[in-house]
Design a protein around this motif. Structure first.
Motif, PDB file in Angstrom:
ATOM      1  N   GLU A 180       0.594  -1.001   0.330  1.00  0.00           N
ATOM      2  CA  GLU A 180      -0.044   0.446   0.251  1.00  0.00           C
ATOM      3  C   GLU A 180       0.815   1.297   0.069  1.00  0.00           C
ATOM      4  O   GLU A 180       0.383   1.981  -0.982  1.00  0.00           O
ATOM      5  CB  GLU A 180      -0.773   0.061   0.986  1.00  0.00           C
ATOM      6  N   ILE A 181       1.509   1.349   0.729  1.00  0.00           N
ATOM      7  CA  ILE A 181       2.787   2.500   1.083  1.00  0.00           C
ATOM      8  C   ILE A 181       3.723   2.579  -0.204  1.00  0.00           C
ATOM      9  O   ILE A 181       4.621   3.597  -0.319  1.00  0.00           O
ATOM     10  CB  ILE A 181       3.268   3.235   2.232  1.00  0.00           C
ATOM     11  N   TRP A 182       3.666   1.784  -0.750  1.00  0.00           N
ATOM     12  CA  TRP A 182       5.246   1.717  -2.156  1.00  0.00           C
ATOM     13  C   TRP A 182       4.714   1.798  -3.026  1.00  0.00           C
ATOM     14  O   TRP A 182       5.357   1.900  -3.988  1.00  0.00           O
ATOM     15  CB  TRP A 182       5.958   0.319  -1.665  1.00  0.00           C
ATOM     16  N   LEU A 183       3.284   1.664  -3.026  1.00  0.00           N
ATOM     17  CA  LEU A 183       2.569   2.099  -4.642  1.00  0.00           C
ATOM     18  C   LEU A 183       2.905   3.532  -5.294  1.00  0.00           C
ATOM     19  O   LEU A 183       3.234   3.941  -4.425  1.00  0.00           O
ATOM     20  CB  LEU A 183       1.231   2.132  -4.546  1.00  0.00           C
ATOM     21  N   PRO A 184       3.413   4.086  -6.418  1.00  0.00           N
ATOM     22  CA  PRO A 184       3.884   5.207  -6.919  1.00  0.00           C
ATOM     23  C   PRO A 184       2.399   6.155  -6.262  1.00  0.00           C
ATOM     24  O   PRO A 184       1.514   6.125  -6.506  1.00  0.00           O
ATOM     25  CB  PRO A 184       3.814   4.629  -8.694  1.00  0.00           C
ATOM     26  N   HIS A 185       3.133   7.595  -6.458  1.00  0.00           N
ATOM     27  CA  HIS A 185       2.694   8.914  -5.885  1.00  0.00           C
ATOM     28  C   HIS A 185       3.484   9.887  -6.314  1.00  0.00           C
ATOM     29  O   HIS A 185       3.953  10.126  -7.250  1.00  0.00           O
ATOM     30  CB  HIS A 185       2.289   9.005  -4.880  1.00  0.00           C
ATOM     31  N   GLU A 186       2.292  10.651  -6.447  1.00  0.00           N
ATOM     32  CA  GLU A 186       2.926  12.043  -7.003  1.00  0.00           C
ATOM     33  C   GLU A 186       4.262  12.611  -5.499  1.00  0.00           C
ATOM     34  O   GLU A 186       3.557  12.448  -4.650  1.00  0.00           O
ATOM     35  CB  GLU A 186       1.434  13.527  -6.636  1.00  0.00           C
ATOM     36  N   ALA A 187       5.250  12.960  -5.844  1.00  0.00           N
ATOM     37  CA  ALA A 187       6.160  13.360  -5.335  1.00  0.00           C
ATOM     38  C   ALA A 187       5.305  14.356  -4.118  1.00  0.00           C
ATOM     39  O   ALA A 187       6.380  14.966  -3.196  1.00  0.00           O
ATOM     40  CB  ALA A 187       7.573  13.177  -5.995  1.00  0.00           C
ATOM     41  N   ARG A 192      -1.932   9.413  -5.503  1.00  0.00           N
ATOM     42  CA  ARG A 192      -2.122   8.194  -6.248  1.00  0.00           C
ATOM     43  C   ARG A 192      -2.064   8.578  -7.585  1.00  0.00           C
ATOM     44  O   ARG A 192      -2.922   9.955  -7.869  1.00  0.00           O
ATOM     45  CB  ARG A 192      -2.532   7.186  -6.130  1.00  0.00           C
ATOM     46  N   SER A 193      -1.467   8.493  -8.657  1.00  0.00           N
ATOM     47  CA  SER A 193      -1.562   8.954 -10.025  1.00  0.00           C
ATOM     48  C   SER A 193      -2.924   7.735 -11.421  1.00  0.00           C
ATOM     49  O   SER A 193      -2.697   6.540 -10.987  1.00  0.00           O
ATOM     50  CB  SER A 193       0.007   8.291 -11.140  1.00  0.00           C
ATOM     51  N   ARG A 194      -3.412   9.024 -11.040  1.00  0.00           N
ATOM     52  CA  ARG A 194      -4.702   7.665 -12.222  1.00  0.00           C
ATOM     53  C   ARG A 194      -4.597   6.881 -13.086  1.00  0.00           C
ATOM     54  O   ARG A 194      -4.250   6.093 -13.697  1.00  0.00           O
ATOM     55  CB  ARG A 194      -5.527   8.767 -12.437  1.00  0.00           C
TER      56      ARG A 194
END
Length: 363
Positions: A180-187, A192-194
């Motif tokens: 969950e916490i390691w998924l790609p996200h906007e820095a 989260r990136s749609r």
């Protein structure tokens, strides 16, 4: 095989060679490493980096990136190392000035109430299987306006403005854990990136019940059911503090190539080398520890250390004592921090130094 015959100084980078303090008793059970013990006891402590629990890169990745000046001081996240462009270079691609992310086919396992990433190396994914899955995924990826390069069957590279400043996590940082916490996200925002979720879902659906996966499951192997995003960034101008770099890690090799340093594969042992007194530091990255560390298989980790002692540490200590190398550096890494020591022949005479290996472990 490249030789390190002309290196007066040798530096060994050892990912996952440093257990946490909590695992010390189990990891050290029956571990007999007299050469390591002496090197640690007499060496000079150069650097101790504690790290943080939720950094998304690994200590050895950050250490290598720092050595080559590949981490920009203006990056939004200090723990990010933009290694994908250098990995692409090592794999035979041309990163240019585009932003690249490394994408790997992976297996995500369903646990009781969360999803767990499996170490990609544990998939035993064959090149022809990866090529078949890529052929299915490629048009879906390109339909979204994303550029894809795949110079290696099991390591792909994506470039797209749509992903902007996405931050991923190294696969081995997330392996064995709730993803969950390691998924790609906007820095910048943490959101989260749609765009990435859409691409990932498209690929997952295309691979669901694919004949490659059905055949793998029939053989008792995990299905390849997702893709993992990490190491995004732009290649920066780099410089090498090493005359030669010997490693099987694409990021390390790619940094050496970008810096126009000598680059080659990880050597089998120290025994093949006969260093002489010529200027230059050779970096050798040795990685027998990653899989057992991530799997918490301390018996296998212990066996790997015994082999490292016999193949590298004992011969290197003997070469240091005989003045065949002028300095031996050791960077031992865990999953959050790292410790760097240097040892010279003169250091070995400092009998009053009594540091023990367990004192290096990171809380």
């Amino acid at each position: 095989m490249r030789s390190i015959m002309h290196a007066t100084r040798l530096h060994l980078l050892l990912p996952f060679a440093l257990p946490s303090a909590a695992d010390a008793a189990t990891a050290l059970h029956n571990l007999v490493t007299p050469a390591l013990d002496r090197l640690v006891a007499r060496g000079t402590l150069v650097e101790r980096v504690i790290g943080e629990d939720f950094q998304r890169t690994l200590p050895h990745e950050r250490w290598v990136a720092r050595q080559f000046d590949a981490i920009s001081p203006t990056q939004p996240a200090a723990d990010e190392a933009p290694l994908a462009p250098y990995m692409l270079l090592a794999d035979g691609g041309e990163p240019g000035d585009a932003t690249w992310a490394c994408i790997q086919p992976v297996h995500v396992r369903i646990a009781h109430d969360h999803l767990v990433l499996i170490d990609p190396a544990a998939l035993d994914l064959e090149d022809d299987e990866a090529a078949t899955l890529l052929a299915v995924a490629r048009p879906l990826i390109e339909e979204l306006g994303v550029r894809i390069e795949a110079p290696k069957p099991t390591r792909w590279y994506l470039s797209s403005d749509t992903f902007g400043s996405l931050a991923g996590a190294s696969p081995l940082r997330a392996s064995g854990r709730n993803i969950e916490i390691w998924l790609p996200h906007e820095a910048h925002t943490g959101e989260r990136s749609r765009a990435w979720m859409k691409l990932q879902n498209e690929v997952q659906m295309a691979w669901f019940e694919h004949p490659v996966n059905e055949a793998r499951e029939a053989r008792g192997l995990p299905a390849v059911n997702s893709i993992w995003f990490h190491a995004q960034g732009v290649a920066l101008p780099v410089r090498s503090p090493f005359a030669q770099v010997l490693s099987d890690a694409p990021a390390t090799r790619g940094l050496a190539l970008a810096a126009q340093a000598g680059a080659g594969s990880q050597p089998a042992s120290f025994a093949a080398f006969a260093p002489t007194a010529t200027a230059g530091v050779t970096l050798v990255e040795l990685d027998p520890f990653s899989a057992p560390y991530v799997e918490q298989d301390w018996a296998r980790w212990n066996d790997a250390f015994a082999a490292l002692e016999a193949d590298w540490l004992a011969p290197a200590l003997a070469a240091l004592q005989a003045d065949r190398i002028g300095e031996l550096g050791l960077t031992l890494c865990g999953d959050t921090g790292s410790v760097t020591l240097t040892v010279t022949r003169n250091d070995l005479r400092k009998f009053w130094r009594r540091r023990v290996f367990a004192s290096l472990f990171i809380e």
